[in-house]
Design an enzyme around this catalytic site. Structure first.
Site, PDB file in Angstrom:
ATOM      1  N   GLU A   1       0.875  -1.161   0.000  1.00  0.00           N
ATOM      2  CA  GLU A   1       0.000   0.000   0.000  1.00  0.00           C
ATOM      3  C   GLU A   1       0.923   1.225   0.000  1.00  0.00           C
ATOM      4  O   GLU A   1       1.820   1.310   0.851  1.00  0.00           O
ATOM      5  CB  GLU A   1      -0.877   0.000   1.253  1.00  0.00           C
ATOM      6  CG  GLU A   1      -1.868   1.125   1.209  1.00  0.00           C
ATOM      7  CD  GLU A   1      -2.746   1.233   2.448  1.00  0.00           C
ATOM      8  OE1 GLU A   1      -2.721   0.323   3.297  1.00  0.00           O
ATOM      9  OE2 GLU A   1      -3.437   2.262   2.539  1.00  0.00           O
TER      10      GLU A   1
ATOM     11  N   ARG B   1       5.506 -12.868   9.623  1.00  0.00           N
ATOM     12  CA  ARG B   1       6.046 -11.505   9.514  1.00  0.00           C
ATOM     13  C   ARG B   1       7.440 -11.473  10.082  1.00  0.00           C
ATOM     14  O   ARG B   1       7.722 -12.161  11.073  1.00  0.00           O
ATOM     15  CB  ARG B   1       5.220 -10.607  10.433  1.00  0.00           C
ATOM     16  CG  ARG B   1       4.265  -9.709   9.788  1.00  0.00           C
ATOM     17  CD  ARG B   1       3.625  -8.829  10.849  1.00  0.00           C
ATOM     18  NE  ARG B   1       3.914  -7.446  10.531  1.00  0.00           N
ATOM     19  CZ  ARG B   1       3.308  -6.783   9.580  1.00  0.00           C
ATOM     20  NH1 ARG B   1       2.372  -7.361   8.857  1.00  0.00           N
ATOM     21  NH2 ARG B   1       3.614  -5.537   9.329  1.00  0.00           N
TER      22      ARG B   1
ATOM     23  N   LYS C   1       4.564   0.678   9.393  1.00  0.00           N
ATOM     24  CA  LYS C   1       4.621   1.927   8.632  1.00  0.00           C
ATOM     25  C   LYS C   1       3.967   3.072   9.386  1.00  0.00           C
ATOM     26  O   LYS C   1       4.428   4.208   9.336  1.00  0.00           O
ATOM     27  CB  LYS C   1       3.936   1.738   7.275  1.00  0.00           C
ATOM     28  CG  LYS C   1       4.853   1.151   6.232  1.00  0.00           C
ATOM     29  CD  LYS C   1       4.200   1.136   4.868  1.00  0.00           C
ATOM     30  CE  LYS C   1       3.134   0.056   4.806  1.00  0.00           C
ATOM     31  NZ  LYS C   1       2.548  -0.120   3.475  1.00  0.00           N
TER      32      LYS C   1
END
Ligand code: ATP
Ligand code: MG
Length: 570
Positions: free
Chosen positions: A48, A272, A282
């Site tokens: 994104e 992850r 982020k």
């Protein structure tokens, strides 16, 4: 518990593919059984564009691109740009730059926003099939109606609107007739599903916001969960790899794909990357930037690819690290020292050596004649092809303040009055006196040298216990040296007192700037991002702030490898 660093470090650079992997096994099986006929393996990396990529993304990139490559397949770079309020062109640009820097090239560059028209048409199709409805509940009410793990969800009073009414309202939502937040489109799935995500997920929301690519064409935007699976399907992605938190969303993607009868992408989840002393979110990294806790996204203390690149980390080392950590089906945490180990290993192989004195103390060689000479030095003892260079030597040199003690403590083998040491590649010297300032600090050390020890060895076979780096005072160049330490002082930056924030764990000493360093003159030619090992000191690279007038070097890492110790202790 660590799951990803129980193996001893493999020799990096030989194999940059993830070592063993259930992901690879699954793909191999699908290829063998021709699950997708003769179609090539197609993957994608779907960031994104709401921030810069970080080391965690590097892991995902190595998996997405690496596995496709292994099977002769292709990888798309797809921007999941469904949230115009948080997304920016700067991020789109930086992400492309970082993927390429890491060493990968995508097949197609795609954007979820390219599919807005198709996604809208599919929403209409689902409404017509009685599988989607317009809901007038507020977002808070929807959340309350959804229930929780112990409590079944409740139907919205708008759940049984007619197809005609839903269609009319949805078209008017698109036409801009309603304010933000007044209505949403929801999938009609199952309000009592044990998977909360399946309790009639929201497909569209009203948002009168300009999108960086579609401008003001749309005032309704698809939710990530509605856009993601179909975007994969549209690109005929065979294997959609993502992190474990999306496992609970997989049934939604499958549901849409089945209802619409479109290409059935297979999603597979992996763990992850979490790194000690490092924040990989982020949102929180954005906060550090916005609150000026760091100097931008590419601050060398940041775990962003832009930041660690500026710090002097290399794509080769990152790929080796990602291969070594492999993948798992449960989340864990990896020691930052392991990443540093791979970085040192790479730089040890490739970085040229140079001499730099960070905290200079003048050493005067009383019996050395006027003038200068040049000693020939190997650029990289690990790589004969790196050649040699000539380093000037003269009567006055700088040594590190730490390398001299007027009164040596026990086991101090470096220079002190009466002690003989080696100046690397040059001569043996013996200290005999000091000069002090009014405050009693040593400002100059006087010594004599043995002219027969040129090159660093004495013909009589005399041994010295210490070898020190040095820089000729007359030839030295000055530079600013930026020493970086961990950005957080706790292994888990999110470990905070009640009511506290991760900001409480910021390390106040993460940046130290030295302005008096003296460097050998060859370093003036260093180009931004060029790597060096300053002998006995650490790995450094030229910062992009560096100019001919003012040289600036970043410390990538000190020399000491803590990981070797940690791994050895296991
Ligand atoms: P963040 O939580 O930092 O905002 P994100 O998952 O929201 O990250 P995306 O831009 O959606 O960021 O991520 C793109 C891809 O990178 C996704 O497939 C995601 O699974 C993967 N990814 C993100 N963070 C990590 C991580 N720490 N380790 C491995 N893969 C990651
Ligand atoms: Mg995300």
């Amino acid at each position: 518990m660590s799951n990803s660093n129980t193996e001893s470090p493999v020799t990096p650079m030989q194999d940059v593919r993830p070592s063993s992997s259930f992901l690879r096994d699954q793909i191999a099986e699908d290829v063998r059984t021709k699950k997708y006929g003769d179609a090539v393996v197609q993957t994608r990396f779907p960031p994104e564009p709401n921030g810069y990529l970080h080391i965690g993304h590097a892991k995902a990139i190595c998996i997405d691109f690496g596995l496709a490559d292994e099977f002769g397949g292709k990888t798309n770079l797809r921007f999941d740009d469904t949230n115009p309020e948080k997304e920016e062109q700067e991020y789109v640009d930086s992400i492309q730059k970082d993927v390429r820097w890491l060493g990968f090239e995508w097949d197609r560059l795609c954007y979820a926003s390219d599919y807005f028209g198709q996604l809208f048409a599919w929403a209409v199709q689902l409404i017509k099939a009685g599988k989607a409805y317009v809901d007038d509940l507020s977002v808070e009410e929807i959340r309350a109606y959804r229930g929780n793990f112990n409590e079944l969800g409740k139907d919205s009073p708008y759940r049984n609107r007619t197809v005609e009414e839903n269609l009319d309202l949805f078209l008017r939502m698109k036409a801009g007739e309603f304010p933000d937040g007044s209505r949403v489109l929801r999938a009609k799935i199952d309000m009592s599903s044990t998977n909360l995500n399946m309790r009639d997920p929201i497909m569209y929301r009203i948002l009168h916001a300009e999108h960086q690519r579609t401008g003001n064409e749309w005032c309704i935007y698809p939710m990530y969960d509605y856009a993601h699976g179909q975007s994969d399907s549209l690109e005929r992605v065979t294997h959609s790899m993502c992190t474990l938190e999306f496992a609970d969303h997989q049934p939604i993607y499958r549901w849409f794909i089945e209802q619409l009868g479109i290409f059935p992408t297979q999603q597979i989840e992996f763990d992850r990357l979490n790194l000690t002393y490092t924040m990989l979110s982020k949102r929180k990294l954005l906060q550090l930037v916005q609150e000026n806790r760091v100097n931008g996204w590419d601050d060398p203390r940041m775990p962003t690819l832009a930041g660690i690149r500026r710090r002097g980390f290399t794509p080769e080392a990152l790929r080796s690290f990602c291969a070594a950590i492999g993948t798992s089906r449960t989340n864990g945490s990896t020691d930052i020292e392991m990443l540093e180990h791979y970085q040192r290993d790479d730089l040890n192989r490739r970085a040229n050596r140079a001499m730099a004195v960070l905290h200079p103390l003048k050493l005067v060689i009383d019996n050395y004649p006027e003038g200068e000479e040049f000693v020939e030095v190997a650029n990289n003892p690990e790589d004969a092809a790196a050649g040699t260079r000539l380093v000037p030597f003269s009567r006055e040199v700088y040594i590190e303040q730490d390398d001299f003690r007027e009164v040596p403590p026990p086991k101090y083998y470096r220079l002190s009055p009466g002690k003989e040491v080696r100046l690397r590649n040059a001569y043996f010297v013996t200290a005999h006196s000091v000069v002090k300032d009014a405050a009693g600090n040593v400002t100059e050390v006087h010594c004599t040298y043995d002219p027969l020890s040129r090159g660093g060895n004495s013909p009589d076979g005399r041994k010295v216990k210490s070898t020190m780096h040095w820089v000729s005072a007359a030839h030295a160049i000055s530079a600013e040296i930026r020493l970086y330490d961990k950005l957080f002082s706790k292994a888990d930056p999110n470990d905070v007192e009640e009511g506290g924030s991760f900001l409480d764990n910021l390390n106040p000493n993460s940046l130290e700037i030295l302005s008096k360093a003296k460097l050998e003159p060859s370093l003036a030619k260093g180009k931004p991002e060029e790597h060096f090992q300053f002998e006995r000191v650490g790995y450094f690279c030229v910062d992009r702030d560096s100019t001919a007038e003012k040289l600036v070097f970043n410390r990538t890492l000190p020399l000491k490898d803590a990981w070797a110790k940690i791994a050895g202790a296991r």
